[in-house]
Design a protein around this motif. Structure first.
Motif, short mmCIF file in Angstrom:
data_model
loop_
_atom_site.label_atom_id
_atom_site.label_comp_id
_atom_site.label_asym_id
_atom_site.label_seq_id
_atom_site.Cartn_x
_atom_site.Cartn_y
_atom_site.Cartn_z
N ASP A 1 0.86 -1.18 0.00
CA ASP A 1 0.00 0.00 0.00
C ASP A 1 0.90 1.24 0.00
N PHE A 2 0.82 2.05 -1.06
CA PHE A 2 1.65 3.24 -1.21
C PHE A 2 0.82 4.48 -0.88
N LEU A 3 1.31 5.27 0.08
CA LEU A 3 0.68 6.54 0.42
C LEU A 3 1.64 7.67 0.07
N PHE A 4 1.23 8.52 -0.88
CA PHE A 4 2.01 9.70 -1.25
C PHE A 4 1.34 10.93 -0.65
N THR A 5 2.13 11.74 0.06
CA THR A 5 1.65 13.04 0.52
C THR A 5 2.56 14.10 -0.11
N LEU B 1 3.17 -1.23 4.20
CA LEU B 1 2.82 0.18 4.02
C LEU B 1 4.07 0.96 3.65
N VAL B 2 4.00 1.69 2.53
CA VAL B 2 5.11 2.54 2.08
C VAL B 2 4.60 3.97 1.99
N VAL B 3 5.21 4.87 2.75
CA VAL B 3 4.82 6.28 2.78
C VAL B 3 5.89 7.11 2.10
N VAL B 4 5.47 7.96 1.16
CA VAL B 4 6.37 8.89 0.48
C VAL B 4 5.85 10.30 0.73
N ALA B 5 6.62 11.09 1.49
CA ALA B 5 6.23 12.46 1.82
C ALA B 5 7.22 13.42 1.17
#
Length: 365
Positions: free
Chosen positions: A101-105, A262-266
């Motif tokens: 699951d990729f979350l880009f902010t 979970l992969v978060v890219v901010a």
């Protein structure tokens, strides 16, 4: 409401005056700890270099046991007593099996246009690498709304057919309820330099899922946040991962999966003084989203490196960089990269290795 009013006033000023970016150098600057598949929580050291280096996969295996004596024999038949037969152990962890699951902010600050372009340019290679690593690559990709001002009258007062200050603004378009929720998946980025159209997502949800036709085009649409003045990427990340927004009926319903990494890219070109909470709060939000399992999260922060002497963005020793602290708290499964680098592909190549490494040790809750 105070923050909303402040941001609204900034938006009006920007619409009239425009904005210009600031970058003092190019290259690549990476701060990372080796992406070892071990649980976070120990002291981590950071290293900053002006050239990207590929992360080495590491794995640790331990074997221990006692060898019992078998010199005695059974009282009948002369058959040796071998004791209990070992069952072979639990075996390797199940891993994420290609579910990510990729979350880009993505900040929409007035100086973010070239940085958003670099991010989008790095995406195809990143996805291609992961597709080659996982036979069954199963992804969710969400770009979280960093602004709650969608459709707000202040963006273009008296707008009828054309917005004089921001001609790209979709004048007269009625927002969906989730379009105005900070942290909700973006499907209609609006304002100057934004997509300014409803993105075509085959999932029917506010995020991309496996099998999306023209994946790169779909990501480009949701990642073109524009330069409407929104930022606060850490706060948007926390809100995007909250229980209520991911629950049935929530804006991001179904995005977070228990059996997915979970992969978060901010990405933000300032050090995020506007987000609510502290770096420790942001770390806790990531861990809570995955049941407290630090091995279930990988974090990439691309931001100004102004707080270190080797900075590509220009050095300011007085800066307290909460986004960097957030990254350090999530190590070794985290990477910090300079937003002033001329490209971000090196960062994503390292993160791809982290994802593969962490997927191997991930134990679904």
């Amino acid at each position: 409401m105070a923050r909303l009013a402040t941001l609204a006033s900034v938006l009006i000023a920007a619409a009239c005056n425009g904005g210009s970016g600031q970058e003092t150098g190019f290259g690549s600057s990476i701060t990372t700890a080796p992406p070892a598949p071990s649980t976070s929580g120990s002291d981590a050291s950071t290293t900053t270099s002006t050239s990207a280096s590929s992360a080495e996969d590491s794995a640790a295996a331990a074997s221990s046991g006692s060898s019992g004596s078998s010199t005695s024999s059974a009282s009948s038949g002369g058959i040796p007593d071998l004791g209990a037969i070992p069952d072979g152990g639990d075996g390797p962890p199940p891993g994420c099996k290609g579910k990510v699951d990729f979350l880009f902010t993505i900040s929409g600050a007035f100086t973010m246009k070239p940085k958003q372009a670099r991010l989008k340019a790095s995406f195809p290679g990143f996805i291609a690498t992961l597709e080659s690593e996982f036979a069954d690559f199963d992804y969710h990709i969400l770009s979280a709304n960093t602004s709650a001002l969608w459709g707000h009258p202040v963006l273009c007062a008296g707008c009828q057919d054309v917005c004089p200050e921001v001609p790209e603004y979709p004048c007269g378009v009625t927002p969906e309820p989730c379009d105005t929720v900070q942290g909700a998946g973006v499907t209609y980025p609006i304002g100057k330099d934004a997509s300014n159209e409803r993105c075509e997502l085959a999932s029917g949800r506010r995020y991309i899922t496996t099998g999306q036709p023209e994946l790169v085009d779909a990501f480009t649409c949701i990642a073109s946040m524009g330069t409407n003045g929104s930022d606060q990427v850490a706060e948007a990340t926390v809100k995007a991962l909250a229980d209520d927004i991911n629950a049935p009926g929530g804006c991001n319903e179904g995005f977070l999966r228990d059996d997915a990494l979970l992969v978060v890219v901010a990405i933000q070109d300032t050090y995020d003084q506007g987000s609510e909470g502290t770096a420790e709060d942001w770390r806790d939000a990531l861990l809570e989203a995955k049941g407290g399992d630090a091995d279930a999260v990988v974090l990439l922060v691309i931001s100004t490196d102004i707080d270190v002497p080797e900075a590509l963005c220009g050095y300011d020793p007085g800066v307290e960089h909460e986004l960097r602290t957030w990254t350090e708290l999530m190590q070794p499964n985290a990477l910090f990269g300079s937003i002033c680098a001329e490209g971000y592909s090196d960062y994503f190549a390292i993160v791809a290795k982290m994802i593969k490494s962490q997927c191997d040790v991930f134990v679904p809750q």
